[in-house]
Design a protein around this motif. Structure first.
Motif, PDB file in Angstrom:
ATOM      1  N   TYR A   1     -14.230  -0.525   2.563  1.00  0.00           N
ATOM      2  CA  TYR A   1     -13.200  -0.701   1.552  1.00  0.00           C
ATOM      3  C   TYR A   1     -13.003  -2.163   1.165  1.00  0.00           C
ATOM      4  O   TYR A   1     -12.245  -2.443   0.232  1.00  0.00           O
ATOM      5  CB  TYR A   1     -11.859  -0.159   2.061  1.00  0.00           C
ATOM      6  N   SER A   2     -13.605  -3.084   1.869  1.00  0.00           N
ATOM      7  CA  SER A   2     -13.192  -4.479   1.689  1.00  0.00           C
ATOM      8  C   SER A   2     -14.328  -5.487   1.787  1.00  0.00           C
ATOM      9  O   SER A   2     -14.053  -6.683   1.879  1.00  0.00           O
ATOM     10  CB  SER A   2     -12.140  -4.837   2.752  1.00  0.00           C
TER      11      SER A   2
ATOM     12  N   LEU B   1      -9.401  -1.744  -4.832  1.00  0.00           N
ATOM     13  CA  LEU B   1      -9.692  -0.357  -5.142  1.00  0.00           C
ATOM     14  C   LEU B   1      -9.053  -0.007  -6.474  1.00  0.00           C
ATOM     15  O   LEU B   1      -8.027  -0.578  -6.849  1.00  0.00           O
ATOM     16  CB  LEU B   1      -9.132   0.569  -4.052  1.00  0.00           C
TER      17      LEU B   1
ATOM     18  N   TYR C   1      -6.782  -3.363  -1.347  1.00  0.00           N
ATOM     19  CA  TYR C   1      -7.026  -2.138  -0.574  1.00  0.00           C
ATOM     20  C   TYR C   1      -5.980  -1.907   0.514  1.00  0.00           C
ATOM     21  O   TYR C   1      -5.833  -0.797   0.999  1.00  0.00           O
ATOM     22  CB  TYR C   1      -8.425  -2.179   0.048  1.00  0.00           C
TER      23      TYR C   1
ATOM     24  N   ARG D   1      -2.048  -0.212  -1.290  1.00  0.00           N
ATOM     25  CA  ARG D   1      -2.010   0.955  -2.173  1.00  0.00           C
ATOM     26  C   ARG D   1      -0.654   1.640  -2.145  1.00  0.00           C
ATOM     27  O   ARG D   1      -0.061   1.920  -3.197  1.00  0.00           O
ATOM     28  CB  ARG D   1      -3.095   1.946  -1.770  1.00  0.00           C
TER      29      ARG D   1
END
Length: 304
Positions: free
Chosen positions: A167-168, A174, A251, A254
């Motif tokens: 994710y990073s 995102l 990310y 959220r």
């Protein structure tokens, strides 16, 4: 066996030398560890120092044993070759995990601090070992990307068995979406303006850094360029007008970002003096079917 034979046995002397050498390496490792770690304030730097000093100590121990027993390695080659096949079969999962560790080092699948999903587990990487990667778990029974409190160790072999979602790594943002149902008959233009303004207010600061990171992604990979700015789209269905807000977000932010977006949207729509209103599921009866009720006379007489 006489005591003199034990005292002057070359193999015994080498074993003693190995034990003394390991003790010296252990003392030096502890000294360097105590000297550097307490003086480092950054968590990531402290972690890197601990891993580097530990790896250096292991390498020094292996090198020392190799040098001490170098004259006997040739005679042990055949024995190692015979035992190697059985060991490889019995420890195949361990070997694949070590291979996964090496693949991660040279392939940079993930690093400490990244948020990943591997082996069916999503979480932040807090340690990478030779055999296992340690994650602080996110999700599961907790809504949103928040920690559950469980520490999960996943075998490094999963880098070959399943996809590894990061994710990073190169792009720490995102794209996320929220949907807003709006009643028919309202001011559609005003609704779109509210959503644009609120989104710009809440996530506008993410656009510039996200653009910079996306440009680096375009230079590194074969990707199609895509707008980073937030977008508001509209779809009409049987019950309401459905606005969808798409935006880029950190990310790790959220859930907090969704909370701010919905809070501000509710405030703005409630303050629109009826120009825009939220919709909810409604049921409209268009026609009631005719009911034909007949009672048999025998049944009516029996009931009397």
């Amino acid at each position: 066996m006489p005591l003199e034979s034990w005292l002057f046995d070359p193999t015994l002397g080498k074993i003693v030398a190995v034990l003394v050498g390991i003790l010296v390496i252990r003392v030096l490792w502890g000294f360097v560890h105590r000297l550097l770690v307490p003086r480092t304030r950054d968590n990531n730097t402290r972690y890197q120092i601990r891993k580097a000093t530990t790896l250096a100590a292991y390498l020094a121990a292996v090198l020392m044993v190799t040098i001490i027993f170098s004259d006997q390695l040739g005679s042990l080659t055949v024995a190692f070759g015979v035992a190697g096949a059985g060991i490889a079969f019995a420890l195949q999962e361990v070997i694949v995990s070590v291979a996964g560790w090496l693949a991660n080092i040279f392939g940079s699948f993930y690093s400490v601090g990244d948020r990943v999903q591997m082996g069916g587990i999503k979480g932040d990487v807090i340690d990478i070992g030779i055999l296992r990667t340690t994650l602080m778990e996110c999700g599961e029974w907790i809504k949103g990307d928040l920690y559950t409190g469980r520490i999960v160790r996943v075998a490094n072999s999963f880098v070959f068995k399943e996809p590894v979602y990061n994710y990073s790594a190169d792009f720490p943002f995102l794209w996320d979406e929220i949907t807003i149902p709006v009643k028919y008959g309202g001011n559609t233009k005003r609704a779109r303006e509210i959503l644009h303004a609120v989104t710009l207010e809440v996530v506008g600061d993410y656009v510039a850094p996200a653009k910079a990171d996306w440009q680096r992604m375009l230079n590194k990979y074969r990707l199609e360029d895509t707008p980073i700015e937030s977008a508001v789209t509209l779809a009409a269905n049987d019950n309401w007008l459905e606005f969808t807000v798409r935006y880029a977000v950190d990310y790790k932010r959220r859930r907090a970002t969704k909370d701010r977006l919905f809070s501000r949207i509710v405030e703005e729509i409630e303050g629109s003096q009826g120009q825009v209103a939220f919709a909810s599921t409604t049921v409209q009866l268009v026609d009631i079917p005719r009911l034909d009720v007949r009672i048999a006379r025998d049944q009516a007489a029996a009931s009397d």
